[in-house]
Design a protein around this motif. Sequence first.
Motif, PDB file in Angstrom:
ATOM      1  N   TYR A 203       0.818  -1.215   0.000  1.00 36.35           N
ATOM      2  CA  TYR A 203       0.000   0.000   0.000  1.00 36.35           C
ATOM      3  C   TYR A 203       0.853   1.268   0.000  1.00 36.35           C
ATOM      4  CZ  TYR A 203      -3.895  -3.051   1.251  1.00 36.35           C
ATOM      5  OH  TYR A 203      -4.845  -4.026   1.252  1.00 36.35           O
ATOM      6  N   VAL A 204       2.053   1.132   0.538  1.00 41.78           N
ATOM      7  CA  VAL A 204       2.911   2.303   0.709  1.00 41.78           C
ATOM      8  C   VAL A 204       3.715   2.590  -0.561  1.00 41.78           C
ATOM      9  CG1 VAL A 204       4.607   3.343   2.273  1.00 41.78           C
ATOM     10  CG2 VAL A 204       3.035   1.641   3.130  1.00 41.78           C
ATOM     11  N   ALA A 205       3.732   1.621  -1.479  1.00 44.43           N
ATOM     12  CA  ALA A 205       4.540   1.767  -2.689  1.00 44.43           C
ATOM     13  C   ALA A 205       4.141   3.011  -3.474  1.00 44.43           C
ATOM     14  CB  ALA A 205       4.383   0.521  -3.559  1.00 44.43           C
ATOM     15  N   GLY A 206       5.095   3.879  -3.718  1.00 44.29           N
ATOM     16  CA  GLY A 206       4.835   5.090  -4.488  1.00 44.29           C
ATOM     17  C   GLY A 206       4.441   6.281  -3.641  1.00 44.29           C
ATOM     18  N   PHE A 207       4.314   6.080  -2.344  1.00 44.53           N
ATOM     19  CA  PHE A 207       3.948   7.189  -1.447  1.00 44.53           C
ATOM     20  C   PHE A 207       5.070   7.441  -0.458  1.00 44.53           C
ATOM     21  CE2 PHE A 207      -0.100   5.320  -2.763  1.00 44.53           C
ATOM     22  CZ  PHE A 207      -0.764   6.447  -3.228  1.00 44.53           C
ATOM     23  N   MET A 208       5.001   8.587   0.184  1.00 48.80           N
ATOM     24  CA  MET A 208       5.876   8.852   1.311  1.00 48.80           C
ATOM     25  C   MET A 208       5.217   8.225   2.532  1.00 48.80           C
ATOM     26  SD  MET A 208       8.272  11.120   0.323  1.00 48.80           S
ATOM     27  CE  MET A 208       8.691  12.185   1.695  1.00 48.80           C
ATOM     28  N   ALA A 209       6.038   7.846   3.462  1.00 50.67           N
ATOM     29  CA  ALA A 209       5.478   7.376   4.728  1.00 50.67           C
ATOM     30  C   ALA A 209       6.401   7.815   5.843  1.00 50.67           C
ATOM     31  CB  ALA A 209       5.320   5.861   4.724  1.00 50.67           C
ATOM     32  N   GLU A 210       5.800   8.092   6.970  1.00 51.58           N
ATOM     33  CA  GLU A 210       6.595   8.532   8.103  1.00 51.58           C
ATOM     34  C   GLU A 210       6.416   7.573   9.255  1.00 51.58           C
ATOM     35  OE1 GLU A 210       5.710  12.491   9.224  1.00 51.58           O
ATOM     36  OE2 GLU A 210       6.887  13.329   7.594  1.00 51.58           O
ATOM     37  N   LYS A 211       7.445   7.494  10.064  1.00 50.31           N
ATOM     38  CA  LYS A 211       7.247   6.789  11.329  1.00 50.31           C
ATOM     39  C   LYS A 211       6.888   7.846  12.371  1.00 50.31           C
ATOM     40  CE  LYS A 211      11.752   7.109  13.459  1.00 50.31           C
ATOM     41  NZ  LYS A 211      12.802   6.450  14.191  1.00 50.31           N
ATOM     42  N   TYR A 212       6.308   7.399  13.455  1.00 47.80           N
ATOM     43  CA  TYR A 212       5.890   8.385  14.455  1.00 47.80           C
ATOM     44  C   TYR A 212       7.097   9.045  15.110  1.00 47.80           C
ATOM     45  CZ  TYR A 212       6.861   4.855  18.038  1.00 47.80           C
ATOM     46  OH  TYR A 212       7.461   3.928  18.854  1.00 47.80           O
ATOM     47  N   THR A 213       6.929  10.294  15.433  1.00 46.64           N
ATOM     48  CA  THR A 213       7.951  11.014  16.193  1.00 46.64           C
ATOM     49  C   THR A 213       7.394  11.486  17.535  1.00 46.64           C
ATOM     50  OG1 THR A 213       7.348  12.978  14.934  1.00 46.64           O
ATOM     51  CG2 THR A 213       9.319  11.808  14.224  1.00 46.64           C
ATOM     52  N   VAL A 214       6.069  11.313  17.684  1.00 48.71           N
ATOM     53  CA  VAL A 214       5.434  11.575  18.978  1.00 48.71           C
ATOM     54  C   VAL A 214       4.843  10.240  19.411  1.00 48.71           C
ATOM     55  CG1 VAL A 214       3.625  12.860  20.183  1.00 48.71           C
ATOM     56  CG2 VAL A 214       4.837  13.925  18.270  1.00 48.71           C
ATOM     57  N   ASP A 215       5.326   9.703  20.523  1.00 49.47           N
ATOM     58  CA  ASP A 215       4.824   8.376  20.883  1.00 49.47           C
ATOM     59  C   ASP A 215       3.424   8.468  21.508  1.00 49.47           C
ATOM     60  OD1 ASP A 215       4.965   8.872  23.611  1.00 49.47           O
ATOM     61  OD2 ASP A 215       6.999   8.052  23.789  1.00 49.47           O
ATOM     62  N   HIS A 216       2.822   7.299  21.707  1.00 50.73           N
ATOM     63  CA  HIS A 216       1.406   7.297  22.121  1.00 50.73           C
ATOM     64  C   HIS A 216       1.198   7.904  23.493  1.00 50.73           C
ATOM     65  CE1 HIS A 216       1.644   3.849  24.920  1.00 50.73           C
ATOM     66  NE2 HIS A 216       2.586   3.415  24.108  1.00 50.73           N
ATOM     67  N   LYS A 217       2.235   7.897  24.324  1.00 53.28           N
ATOM     68  CA  LYS A 217       2.083   8.509  25.654  1.00 53.28           C
ATOM     69  C   LYS A 217       2.061  10.029  25.537  1.00 53.28           C
ATOM     70  CE  LYS A 217       3.949   4.779  28.394  1.00 53.28           C
ATOM     71  NZ  LYS A 217       5.171   4.221  28.982  1.00 53.28           N
ATOM     72  N   GLU A 218       2.916  10.537  24.665  1.00 55.95           N
ATOM     73  CA  GLU A 218       2.946  11.996  24.461  1.00 55.95           C
ATOM     74  C   GLU A 218       1.658  12.491  23.797  1.00 55.95           C
ATOM     75  OE1 GLU A 218       6.758  13.962  22.997  1.00 55.95           O
ATOM     76  OE2 GLU A 218       7.132  11.830  22.597  1.00 55.95           O
ATOM     77  N   ALA A 219       1.118  11.668  22.905  1.00 55.11           N
ATOM     78  CA  ALA A 219      -0.070  12.081  22.142  1.00 55.11           C
ATOM     79  C   ALA A 219      -1.359  11.898  22.942  1.00 55.11           C
ATOM     80  CB  ALA A 219      -0.151  11.293  20.843  1.00 55.11           C
TER      81      ALA A 219
END
Lengths: 272, 385
Positions: B263-279
Amino acid sequence: MKTNFKKHFKIKSIVSLLMLAVIFSGFVGSVLSHADKQKEALKNPDLVRVVDQVGILTAEQVKILNQEVKVFMEKHNADMLVALLPSNLSSSSIEKLGIDVFNDPEGYGVGEDSTGVALIFNVKSRKWTIRAQGRAEKIMGDRDDLERIFEKVAEHVKDHRNNYFDGFREFIKISDQNFTRGKPMPVYMPLWFRLMIIFVFTGIVVGVLVHQMSNVRKQTTAREYLVEGSFVLNDGYDRFSHTVTTKTKRSDSGSSSGGGSSGGGSSASGSY
Amino acid sequence: MSVISHKCPNCGSAVNYDAKTGSVRCVSCNSEFTNEEMKQYQDKIKSESTTDEDEEMDPEQVKVATLAKIEEIEETQKGVEWDGDAGYTEDVDGGVVEYRCPSCGGGIIADHSVSATKCPYCDNPALLTENLSGMLKPEIVIPFKIPREEVKKALYKFYKKKILLPKKFKEENHIEDVAGIYVPFWLYDADINAKYMFEATRVRSWSDGSYDYTETSYYDVYRDADMSFSQIPVDGSEKMDDNMMDSIEPFDYADNTDFDGMYVAGFMAEKYTVDHKEAAPRANLRIENSAEDFCRETAYGYDGVLAKSGGVTKTSEGSVKYALLPVWQLHTKYKDKTYVFAMNGQTGKFVGKLPIDKVKLAMWTVGSALFALGVTILLDFWGNM
C-alpha cells in the motif's frame, strides 16, 4: 347686423355679470362661513391658555407664550393649553386631568371633537402629561410619539433645570411643526443603535468572509467516536437548591388613552 | 537489507499503489496486479531465493532478497524495540541517515522519521524497512482512495467562493509537488466512567403594574455514566500540523486493513515522532469534553446547565493502535510565505488556510458599513412614511 351684435353683447354681459356675482357671493359666503365656523368652533375663548399657578414664569414670559399660543391656535384652528400646577398629583391623575380639560363642555378644544393639545406640569410631584385631543391625535401621534415630544421638552426641565419657559416654547414649536406637516415628528433611531447595527452587520459579513478562508480547526471532542449503544447512565439526580428573584421597577413613562366622551385622543404622562 | 523496492512480476520495474483501483501498477509496462497476485509472486521468489547476504548477488537475487525481507518485516512481532544502530544505515549528519537503493545502489538521504520514499536517482519507490519494524511497525493502514489527479481539482474547488482570496495567489501560485503521505496516527480506544455535578437553572419572568420579576431557580444535577470510545485518532508526527490533521477527520475505519508494504509503494510514509504517551493528552481532552457533553445532554428541561465539577476515569485498560492514514499534502508559496494544504486521502476532505487580500478586506468592511448605514436610513424613512 349691428342690432344683433348689440343684443348679443348685452346678453353676454348679463351672463358674465351673473357668473361673477355667483362666484363673488360664493367666495364671500365661504369666507364668512369659515370665519363663523372658526369662531363657533372654539368651545371657550375666555379660558386662559397659559396657566402658571406656581409663579415660576415672569409676566414677560407669560406674554410671549400667550402670543405664541395665539398664533398657533389661529394658524391651525386648534386649541392649546400649557400649564404649571402646584398640586401633588400622580401620573394617572395628571393624565386624567389632561383628558378632562378637553372633555369638559366648557373646557378647551375646537369643534365637536375638541381638537387641541395640552402640556401640563405638576411642579411639586414633578409629573407631566401631554394630551392630543380630536384631530390632534393623528397629528401629534400616539403615546410613543408624545413621549418623544416630551424628551425634547424635558431637555429644558429635567435634572432640576426647571426652564419651563423654554420647555413650553419647545412644545409650541414641535406642535406647530406637526400641525404644518399633518403628522407626527419623524422618528430617527438613536445614534448608538444605528452604530450598533452597522458594527454588528459589518462584523458578521467580514467575520463570515474571513472564517471561510480557513477550515483548519482543532478538534476538541470525540463525539463521533462514541461506540454506539455504549452510553449507560448509572446514577443521577436533580435536586432543587435555591431560588433568586430579582425585582425591577417598570419605567413610569406613561400610558395611552383611548379618549373620552367628546372624541378620541392620545395621552402620555410620566415623571421628569 | 534495510531498503526494499517492490518490483513488477512482468518486467522487474518499480510498482506503485494505485489509489483509484486499489491495486498495484507497474510504472514501466503499466501492468496491474492485485495484492494477492503480488503476494503470490513474492512467495514464488522467496522459495527460489537464498538469504545469505554475504554472497555476491545478481540483480534478480537482490530482488528476491528484498521481497523476502517484506515477509520478514510483516512477521515481526509487535513489542520488539527498534534498534537505531542497525548495520545497514549510516548516520551522515545529525539524525539524517543514508540508505542504499536496492535497484540502482544510489544513496537515499532521509531523516529517521521517513519510512517510505523514492530513490532520487532511479525514482523507484523504496521502503526504509527499519522504520516499519518492531515498535515502529503499523498495525493497520487505510489505503489511499483518492487519486493524485483529484488533489489539484480539490484545491481549485477550495478556492471557489473565497471572496477575500488575492487574485494573484490564484493566478501565480504553482503547486509544484503533491505529496501522498502515510501519516502516523495513534488510534485510542477507551472505556470510561464519567461523574459530573452540574448547576442547572430555570428562569421564569412575570410583571405586575409596577415591577418586572425574574425568578431563577437553581438545581444540583448529578450524572454518573459509562461509555466507550473507539479509535480516536491523534497524529504522531511532529512535522504535521496538529490542527490540520484534526481537521481532515473523520476517517472511515471500515477500510482498515492490516499493514502491507504494498500500500505504501509510491507514497511517502513517516514513522511516528510523537509516541502514544505523548499524544494521549490530546485524546484524553477530547474524551473528557465529550463525556461532559453527553452527561449534560441528559439534563432536560433547563434553561442553562453548567458543569461545576467532575471528570472521567478509565474502567478498563485502554488500548492504542499504531496506524498509517493517507494524507495528500500540497505546498505553495505566496509573498515569501508557505501555505500548506492537506486532503484526507480516503474521504477527499480538503483543508487549509488561504491568504487574505487586505485591500479586499478593507473594501468589504467599508462597503458593509455603508450598506448597513443605508439600511438604517431606509428604516428611518420607512418608519416615518
